[in-house]
Scaffold this motif. Structure first.
Motif, mmCIF file in Angstrom:
data_model
loop_
_atom_site.group_PDB
_atom_site.id
_atom_site.type_symbol
_atom_site.label_atom_id
_atom_site.label_comp_id
_atom_site.label_asym_id
_atom_site.label_seq_id
_atom_site.Cartn_x
_atom_site.Cartn_y
_atom_site.Cartn_z
ATOM 1 N N GLN A 106 -7.176 5.410 -2.648
ATOM 2 C CA GLN A 106 -6.372 4.238 -2.906
ATOM 3 C C GLN A 106 -6.933 3.029 -2.155
ATOM 4 O O GLN A 106 -7.065 3.060 -0.935
ATOM 5 C CB GLN A 106 -4.961 4.515 -2.430
ATOM 6 N N PRO A 107 -7.308 1.993 -2.883
ATOM 7 C CA PRO A 107 -7.801 0.798 -2.208
ATOM 8 C C PRO A 107 -6.630 0.044 -1.587
ATOM 9 O O PRO A 107 -5.485 0.336 -1.907
ATOM 10 C CB PRO A 107 -8.424 -0.011 -3.338
ATOM 11 N N PRO A 108 -6.927 -0.929 -0.740
ATOM 12 C CA PRO A 108 -5.833 -1.704 -0.170
ATOM 13 C C PRO A 108 -5.068 -2.361 -1.313
ATOM 14 O O PRO A 108 -5.672 -2.880 -2.241
ATOM 15 C CB PRO A 108 -6.536 -2.750 0.682
ATOM 16 N N GLN A 109 -3.758 -2.305 -1.250
ATOM 17 C CA GLN A 109 -2.990 -2.905 -2.331
ATOM 18 C C GLN A 109 -3.106 -4.414 -2.291
ATOM 19 O O GLN A 109 -3.333 -5.004 -1.251
ATOM 20 C CB GLN A 109 -1.513 -2.495 -2.189
ATOM 21 N N THR B 111 -2.408 -7.958 -1.839
ATOM 22 C CA THR B 111 -1.452 -8.684 -1.007
ATOM 23 C C THR B 111 -1.322 -10.071 -1.615
ATOM 24 O O THR B 111 -2.267 -10.571 -2.212
ATOM 25 C CB THR B 111 -1.958 -8.811 0.445
ATOM 26 N N PRO B 112 -0.154 -10.696 -1.463
ATOM 27 C CA PRO B 112 0.022 -12.010 -2.074
ATOM 28 C C PRO B 112 -1.049 -12.979 -1.600
ATOM 29 O O PRO B 112 -1.364 -13.024 -0.410
ATOM 30 C CB PRO B 112 1.406 -12.447 -1.568
ATOM 31 N N ALA C 46 -5.619 -13.870 1.228
ATOM 32 C CA ALA C 46 -5.694 -12.440 0.888
ATOM 33 C C ALA C 46 -6.126 -12.230 -0.558
ATOM 34 O O ALA C 46 -5.676 -12.930 -1.462
ATOM 35 C CB ALA C 46 -4.345 -11.791 1.123
ATOM 36 N N ARG D 255 -9.390 -3.487 10.704
ATOM 37 C CA ARG D 255 -9.119 -3.874 9.313
ATOM 38 C C ARG D 255 -10.251 -4.693 8.721
ATOM 39 O O ARG D 255 -10.144 -5.210 7.618
ATOM 40 C CB ARG D 255 -7.818 -4.671 9.262
ATOM 41 N N ASP E 77 -8.616 5.164 9.378
ATOM 42 C CA ASP E 77 -8.432 5.524 7.966
ATOM 43 C C ASP E 77 -9.724 5.335 7.179
ATOM 44 O O ASP E 77 -9.778 4.534 6.246
ATOM 45 C CB ASP E 77 -7.382 4.584 7.330
ATOM 46 N N GLY F 183 -14.673 1.742 7.107
ATOM 47 C CA GLY F 183 -13.300 1.786 7.608
ATOM 48 C C GLY F 183 -12.254 1.416 6.584
ATOM 49 O O GLY F 183 -11.114 1.187 6.946
ATOM 50 N N ASN F 184 -12.615 1.348 5.295
ATOM 51 C CA ASN F 184 -11.708 0.910 4.237
ATOM 52 C C ASN F 184 -11.055 -0.425 4.601
ATOM 53 O O ASN F 184 -9.833 -0.542 4.689
ATOM 54 C CB ASN F 184 -10.636 1.975 3.990
ATOM 55 N N PRO F 185 -11.879 -1.460 4.851
ATOM 56 C CA PRO F 185 -11.353 -2.706 5.407
ATOM 57 C C PRO F 185 -10.558 -3.525 4.396
ATOM 58 O O PRO F 185 -10.813 -3.467 3.198
ATOM 59 C CB PRO F 185 -12.625 -3.458 5.806
ATOM 60 N N ASP F 186 -9.589 -4.274 4.901
ATOM 61 C CA ASP F 186 -8.861 -5.239 4.069
ATOM 62 C C ASP F 186 -9.689 -6.499 3.880
ATOM 63 O O ASP F 186 -9.577 -7.186 2.873
ATOM 64 C CB ASP F 186 -7.545 -5.621 4.742
#
Lengths: 274, 309
Positions: free
Chosen positions: B5-8, B10-11, B41, B88, B117, B157-160
């Motif tokens: 699952q990728p980062p959802q 964000t607005p 974001a 992140r 994560d 690190g699956n960064p945002d």
């Protein structure tokens, strides 16, 4: 704003606390493992740090050393001095050259941008240097026992190995400072310029008693001399100085160069690399 | 294709990183002067500018690798070097290499250990196009493969938020386009990206917003379309005997440039300018009128900036 931002990870059950709670043991273990593998696969490091002391020991320690030096056999005496020579090299090159190269590459900068604990990087290098040092010392003792009639009791041998490995620490600090002072291309030359004369003058190649008088006079200024005397003291072959004095001088060298390295590390933070 | 699952999403209103009136000096040299920047974001922000414009300095400040001389940098609402910010973020920096004797798998393994994560190894290999190269040491990779490993380390690190500092510098055209495809895939997963580049084409191809940097100052900011519209709408190219100095005086002409034999004109009212050109020089040939490229906008904007100083 922070809670909003972590929302995306919520389904995986992570909280901000959990996100920073990394497995420290795993980081330190992997950092050390790969530091060791990285250098083991690098012939210029592994071959020169392992082979040179072994080769010198065979040439000078075993082929000439039928007699005795002071109260001990030449095979044992030279195992200690070439062992010291080897572990100093492993520490100076393991820090001085790798740090200079990794700074130059931008590797250090990339690591600093990661959530890696900076200590892991340095602890890994210390353990790597000590492991190489241990391999050198054990090889020399084994060769001496097989071909030079070297004899040492197990407890004394264990103490000797411990002292030699612990004595590598000030040289790790000196190497680290060099790694921050010089560039990647000049680092190997600079390390050799520091390493070889200091090793010679401390009697690591030729027993100190056989060196010219003025060098014998200068030797007590060098960390290599105190390291050698401390280790020779274990087998009863030192020149007779106090072990505490040797320890004190080595601790002072370690402290001064560690502080210098720390200063250079923080100075580096302000630059575009490092 | 493997996916975790990728980062959802964000607005887009949320600011994930920002510079607030930041100046940074190296000794007396000013690398950034009073720069304010907000990274939203889920968007791709390109910092575009020539070498020495201050792009990498901006990235270093946002990453907490250096401190601003004045002003403030924030990352996820905190100071950039806070550990909770660092986990992140992924950064693809301009580095000349990583240790050459470690294998692809080992490098990724080590970087994954830094994060709580991390993405699975197999997924990282897949995204970066490194499947089959796991056991190859870094020193034996080609230039493009090395750059792809750097991308894999960035994503470990699956960064945002991702920083891509000149990701394709020094790569050939094919390799560059392949890397763009990989970057686009990463962008589609909803991650926020800060991209620095001196390739206008790259900013145009990847970015939602562009901040144009020149001599440490942001001279324009907006979508690629807005940036292009900021200057001449149209670009006229022809072979003409009319003097550039005369053309420059025509209404609506913002710049005139000789390109070999040809004359290149940037103008808001291309049709009227063409008419005047044809009246003045009926022998005019090889007329082309096209939309301005980002490069034209860039040149015009940096020139305006130069004239103001």
């Amino acid at each position: 704003m922070t809670p909003t931002m972590t929302k995306g990870r919520a389904p995986r059950g992570s909280s901000p606390e959990r996100r920073v709670r990394r497995n420290m043991v795993k980081i330190f273990w992997l950092e050390t493992k790969y530091e060791f593998l990285k250098n083991l696969r690098l012939p210029i490091y592994s071959l020169s740090t392992l082979l040179f002391p072994v080769m010198f020991y065979i040439f000078f320690g075993l082929s000439f050393g039928q007699g005795s030096i002071g109260p001990v056999s030449a095979a044992l005496y030279y195992a200690v001095t070439y062992g010291a020579f080897g572990i100093i090299g492993a520490a100076l090159f393991g820090f001085g050259v790798t740090v200079a190269v990794e700074r130059g590459q931008g590797w250090m900068r990339l690591k600093r941008a990661c959530p890696m604990p900076p200590l892991a990087y340095f602890v890994a290098k210390i353990i790597m240097s000590l492991l190489f040092g241990a391999m050198i010392i054990l090889t020399l003792l084994l060769l001496g026992a097989l071909f030079g009639g070297l004899q040492i009791t197990i407890p004394k041998g264990a103490l000797l190995v411990t002292v030699l490995m612990a004595g590598a620490l000030p040289f790790c600090a000196i190497g680290l400072a060099i790694g921050y002072l010089v560039g990647p291309n000049s680092a190997p030359a600079i390390v050799n310029l520091v390493y070889l004369p200091m090793a010679f003058a401390a009697g690591l190649w030729i027993p100190i008693q056989a060196l010219p008088r003025f060098i014998q006079g200068l030797a007590p200024l060098l960390p290599t001399y105190h390291f050698a005397q401390l280790a020779l003291g274990v087998i009863g072959a030192s020149q007779g100085g106090s072990a505490w004095l040797h320890l004190g001088v080595l601790a002072a060298y370690a402290t001064v160069f560690l502080l210098l390295a720390l200063f250079l590390y923080f100075r580096d933070e302000g630059k575009t690399y490092g | 294709m493997m996916t975790t699952q990728p980062p959802q999403e964000t607005p887009a209103k949320v600011t994930v990183a920002a510079l607030h009136s930041v100046s940074r000096y190296y000794g007396k040299v000013c690398a950034l002067q009073d720069v304010s920047l907000e990274i939203r974001a889920g968007k791709v922000m390109a910092l575009l500018g020539p070498n020495g414009a201050g792009k990498t300095t901006a990235v270093n400040l946002l990453l907490g690798l250096m401190r601003p001389t004045r002003g403030e940098a924030t990352l996820f609402g905190r100071t950039p070097n806070h550990p909770q910010s660092r986990v992140r973020v992924g950064a693809m920096l301009q580095i000349s290499g990583v240790p050459a004797t470690l294998k692809v798998r080992e490098h990724i393994d080590l970087f994954r250990s830094y994060y709580p994560d991390p993405l699975p190894l197999a997924e990282l290999l897949d995204i970066a196009g490194l499947i089959g190269l796991e056991e190859r040491v870094y020193g034996k990779l080609s230039g493009g493969q090395k750059q792809r490993l750097h991308l894999a380390l960035t994503l470990a690190g699956n960064p945002d938020l991702l920083f891509l500092d000149e990701p394709t510098t020094g790569l050939d055209v094919t390799t560059r386009r392949a890397l763009w495809a990989q970057v686009r895939r990463v962008i589609r997963q909803g991650r926020t990206v800060v991209l620095t580049t001196h390739y206008l084409e790259e900013a145009d191809a990847l970015a939602d917003r562009i901040a144009l940097l020149d001599h440490g100052v942001i001279i324009a900011e907006g979508t690629p379309a807005e940036i292009k519209a900021r200057t001449a709408n149209r670009r006229i190219r022809c072979l003409t005997r009319s003097a550039p100095s005369w053309i420059a005086e025509l209404a609506g002409v913002s710049s005139v440039r000789r390109d070999g034999q040809a004359t290149e004109i940037l103008a808001t009212n291309a049709e009227e300018v063409v008419l005047e050109l044809l009246q003045a020089d009926p022998s005019l040939r090889e007329l082309e009128v096209s939309n301005a490229r980002l490069e034209d906008a860039f040149l015009a904007l940096t020139r305006q900036q130069g004239e103001k100083v």
